[in-house]
Motif scaffolding. Sequence first.
Motif, PDB file in Angstrom:
ATOM      1  N   LEU A  24       3.978   3.110  17.374  1.00 54.75           N
ATOM      2  CA  LEU A  24       3.745   1.754  16.891  1.00 54.75           C
ATOM      3  C   LEU A  24       4.883   0.838  17.318  1.00 54.75           C
ATOM      4  O   LEU A  24       6.047   1.246  17.332  1.00 54.75           O
ATOM      5  N   SER A  25       4.553  -0.393  17.623  1.00 51.83           N
ATOM      6  CA  SER A  25       5.587  -1.390  17.858  1.00 51.83           C
ATOM      7  C   SER A  25       6.219  -1.766  16.524  1.00 51.83           C
ATOM      8  O   SER A  25       5.713  -1.416  15.450  1.00 51.83           O
ATOM      9  N   GLN A  26       7.340  -2.461  16.578  1.00 48.80           N
ATOM     10  CA  GLN A  26       8.003  -2.879  15.346  1.00 48.80           C
ATOM     11  C   GLN A  26       7.065  -3.729  14.492  1.00 48.80           C
ATOM     12  O   GLN A  26       6.974  -3.546  13.270  1.00 48.80           O
ATOM     13  N   ARG A  27       6.338  -4.629  15.139  1.00 51.86           N
ATOM     14  CA  ARG A  27       5.457  -5.519  14.392  1.00 51.86           C
ATOM     15  C   ARG A  27       4.284  -4.759  13.779  1.00 51.86           C
ATOM     16  O   ARG A  27       3.934  -4.980  12.617  1.00 51.86           O
ATOM     17  N   LYS A  28       3.679  -3.846  14.550  1.00 47.90           N
ATOM     18  CA  LYS A  28       2.566  -3.076  13.993  1.00 47.90           C
ATOM     19  C   LYS A  28       3.022  -2.185  12.846  1.00 47.90           C
ATOM     20  O   LYS A  28       2.287  -1.986  11.874  1.00 47.90           O
ATOM     21  N   ALA A  29       4.210  -1.627  12.957  1.00 49.68           N
ATOM     22  CA  ALA A  29       4.733  -0.813  11.861  1.00 49.68           C
ATOM     23  C   ALA A  29       4.893  -1.664  10.596  1.00 49.68           C
ATOM     24  O   ALA A  29       4.572  -1.217   9.491  1.00 49.68           O
ATOM     25  N   GLU A  30       5.349  -2.889  10.773  1.00 52.20           N
ATOM     26  CA  GLU A  30       5.474  -3.791   9.621  1.00 52.20           C
ATOM     27  C   GLU A  30       4.107  -4.140   9.048  1.00 52.20           C
ATOM     28  O   GLU A  30       3.930  -4.211   7.825  1.00 52.20           O
ATOM     29  N   TYR A  31       3.128  -4.360   9.924  1.00 51.44           N
ATOM     30  CA  TYR A  31       1.779  -4.695   9.462  1.00 51.44           C
ATOM     31  C   TYR A  31       1.179  -3.549   8.640  1.00 51.44           C
ATOM     32  O   TYR A  31       0.609  -3.767   7.564  1.00 51.44           O
ATOM     33  N   VAL A  32       1.280  -2.329   9.175  1.00 50.87           N
ATOM     34  CA  VAL A  32       0.698  -1.177   8.495  1.00 50.87           C
ATOM     35  C   VAL A  32       1.370  -0.948   7.150  1.00 50.87           C
ATOM     36  O   VAL A  32       0.707  -0.694   6.134  1.00 50.87           O
ATOM     37  N   GLN A  33       2.697  -1.065   7.120  1.00 46.21           N
ATOM     38  CA  GLN A  33       3.413  -0.864   5.854  1.00 46.21           C
ATOM     39  C   GLN A  33       3.105  -1.990   4.874  1.00 46.21           C
ATOM     40  O   GLN A  33       2.945  -1.752   3.667  1.00 46.21           O
ATOM     41  N   GLY A  34       2.993  -3.214   5.357  1.00 45.36           N
ATOM     42  CA  GLY A  34       2.640  -4.325   4.487  1.00 45.36           C
ATOM     43  C   GLY A  34       1.257  -4.158   3.890  1.00 45.36           C
ATOM     44  O   GLY A  34       1.019  -4.473   2.722  1.00 45.36           O
ATOM     45  N   LEU A  35       0.314  -3.657   4.692  1.00 51.72           N
ATOM     46  CA  LEU A  35      -1.031  -3.384   4.193  1.00 51.72           C
ATOM     47  C   LEU A  35      -0.989  -2.311   3.109  1.00 51.72           C
ATOM     48  O   LEU A  35      -1.656  -2.436   2.072  1.00 51.72           O
ATOM     49  N   ALA A  36      -0.203  -1.269   3.335  1.00 50.26           N
ATOM     50  CA  ALA A  36      -0.078  -0.203   2.336  1.00 50.26           C
ATOM     51  C   ALA A  36       0.477  -0.745   1.026  1.00 50.26           C
ATOM     52  O   ALA A  36       0.019  -0.366  -0.063  1.00 50.26           O
ATOM     53  N   GLU A  37       1.438  -1.633   1.121  1.00 50.19           N
ATOM     54  CA  GLU A  37       2.028  -2.208  -0.090  1.00 50.19           C
ATOM     55  C   GLU A  37       1.014  -3.035  -0.873  1.00 50.19           C
ATOM     56  O   GLU A  37       1.056  -3.089  -2.107  1.00 50.19           O
ATOM     57  N   LYS A  38       0.091  -3.685  -0.153  1.00 45.71           N
ATOM     58  CA  LYS A  38      -0.964  -4.450  -0.840  1.00 45.71           C
ATOM     59  C   LYS A  38      -1.853  -3.530  -1.663  1.00 45.71           C
ATOM     60  O   LYS A  38      -2.241  -3.867  -2.788  1.00 45.71           O
ATOM     61  N   PHE A  39      -2.181  -2.360  -1.123  1.00 47.56           N
ATOM     62  CA  PHE A  39      -2.998  -1.404  -1.870  1.00 47.56           C
ATOM     63  C   PHE A  39      -2.219  -0.801  -3.033  1.00 47.56           C
ATOM     64  O   PHE A  39      -2.769  -0.603  -4.122  1.00 47.56           O
ATOM     65  N   VAL A  40      -0.948  -0.514  -2.815  1.00 47.01           N
ATOM     66  CA  VAL A  40      -0.128   0.063  -3.892  1.00 47.01           C
ATOM     67  C   VAL A  40       0.013  -0.925  -5.042  1.00 47.01           C
ATOM     68  O   VAL A  40      -0.053  -0.550  -6.227  1.00 47.01           O
ATOM     69  N   ALA A  41       0.176  -2.204  -4.719  1.00 48.13           N
ATOM     70  CA  ALA A  41       0.349  -3.225  -5.751  1.00 48.13           C
ATOM     71  C   ALA A  41      -0.954  -3.591  -6.442  1.00 48.13           C
ATOM     72  O   ALA A  41      -0.945  -4.309  -7.448  1.00 48.13           O
ATOM     73  N   GLY A  42      -2.083  -3.146  -5.911  1.00 46.83           N
ATOM     74  CA  GLY A  42      -3.371  -3.456  -6.522  1.00 46.83           C
ATOM     75  C   GLY A  42      -3.981  -4.761  -6.053  1.00 46.83           C
ATOM     76  O   GLY A  42      -5.051  -5.157  -6.541  1.00 46.83           O
ATOM     77  N   GLU A  43      -3.325  -5.442  -5.108  1.00 47.01           N
ATOM     78  CA  GLU A  43      -3.890  -6.679  -4.572  1.00 47.01           C
ATOM     79  C   GLU A  43      -5.154  -6.390  -3.765  1.00 47.01           C
ATOM     80  O   GLU A  43      -6.051  -7.235  -3.663  1.00 47.01           O
TER      81      GLU A  43
END
Length: 376
Positions: free
Chosen positions: A246-265
């Motif tokens: 993954l590129s740096q940006r894609k890694a950030e995107y994937v992790q940001g998406l995971a955080e949305k699911f963890v937070a319940g958003e």
Amino acid sequence: MPIRRSARLSAAAEAEALPEAIPPPQPVAQKSRKRKAGPSNPGEGGGSPTTAPELAGPSTPNKRRTKARTAGPPPVTPTPGNAKLFGEPVALGTTPKPKPAAVRRLADPNATNATLLSPETSRVVASKEVEFLSPTKSSGMKPTTANILDEACAHLIKIDPRMEPLVKANHCRVFSPEGLAEKIDPFESLCSGIISQQVSGAASKAIKQRFVDLFDIPTQVTTGRRFPHPSQVAATKLETLRTAGLSQRKAEYVQGLAEKFVAGELSAQMLADAPYEEVLEKLTAVRGLGRWSVEMFACFALKRMDVFSVGDLGVQRGMAAFVGRDIAKLKASKAGKWKYMSEKEMEEIASRFAPYRSVFMWYMWRVEETDVSTME
């Protein structure tokens, strides 16, 4: 001895005569350099057919290649073959993907028809309005997962009889009973969409395999699934995620998406129950997910049957051919975007096929033989 002396004298005589018999190399080199720097065509003027192209090679072909890169109309949003990753619950590794058993239940073209799995628990999440039917129970006139594709195709043909040859020649598996029986992990589907951006289908599969291999997850026997939970991805360092390719940006995107699911958003339940406009609003607010990505996710993963993408170049091309346009001629808008058909006209034509615009869109890809089989 006379013989040796004669040979030496002959050799000396030939050596003295050699500068006069062979022209000096310096004038030839100067002539070649002038030919290389001059404005005339190196293929003209009596030059050697072997030396002239070598002298002229670095200049002329480069100019042609530069023109080729800038002359053609750039596609606005092409249809990538790796869009299949939005709706395909891939069983990675050597474990074969199990075939889903068809389940007869009520279906709604204006709602999510997919069977969604909770990304954290793999629990099946059903829409609150879904009613599962027994084989003997009558569903009245309401569409079910067993017949909604037939009803959609009949509707398309009724609106425009030109759809009939397309329908008969192509089986739309994504909305078929077997397609609607697939279990979809929305987190996996959205991650796959991010991973596949701007890379080939083969590359996206390889990166996804390495991404999954970062986590020690056993393959589930019942579902064949093997994908990390959002909490696992959110807790992983970006440097580790990048080792999967993954590129740096894609890694950030994937992790940001995971955080949305963890937070319940974001949740599978919300995606199952929310109206399309809410799904579109919430997902386009996530970094790394544009409108086209969300539209493909809603169509191929959520199995929503009234989605239509005006920004897809394959759909534009297919619709132009469908209405009898010469698709060899590109049209440019005032904004400078090359298009086969305007968004306004596309929306006007597609609106007649509601509430089955997703099915209509699928068949528009087939008009020009876009390889939509890889999207399923």
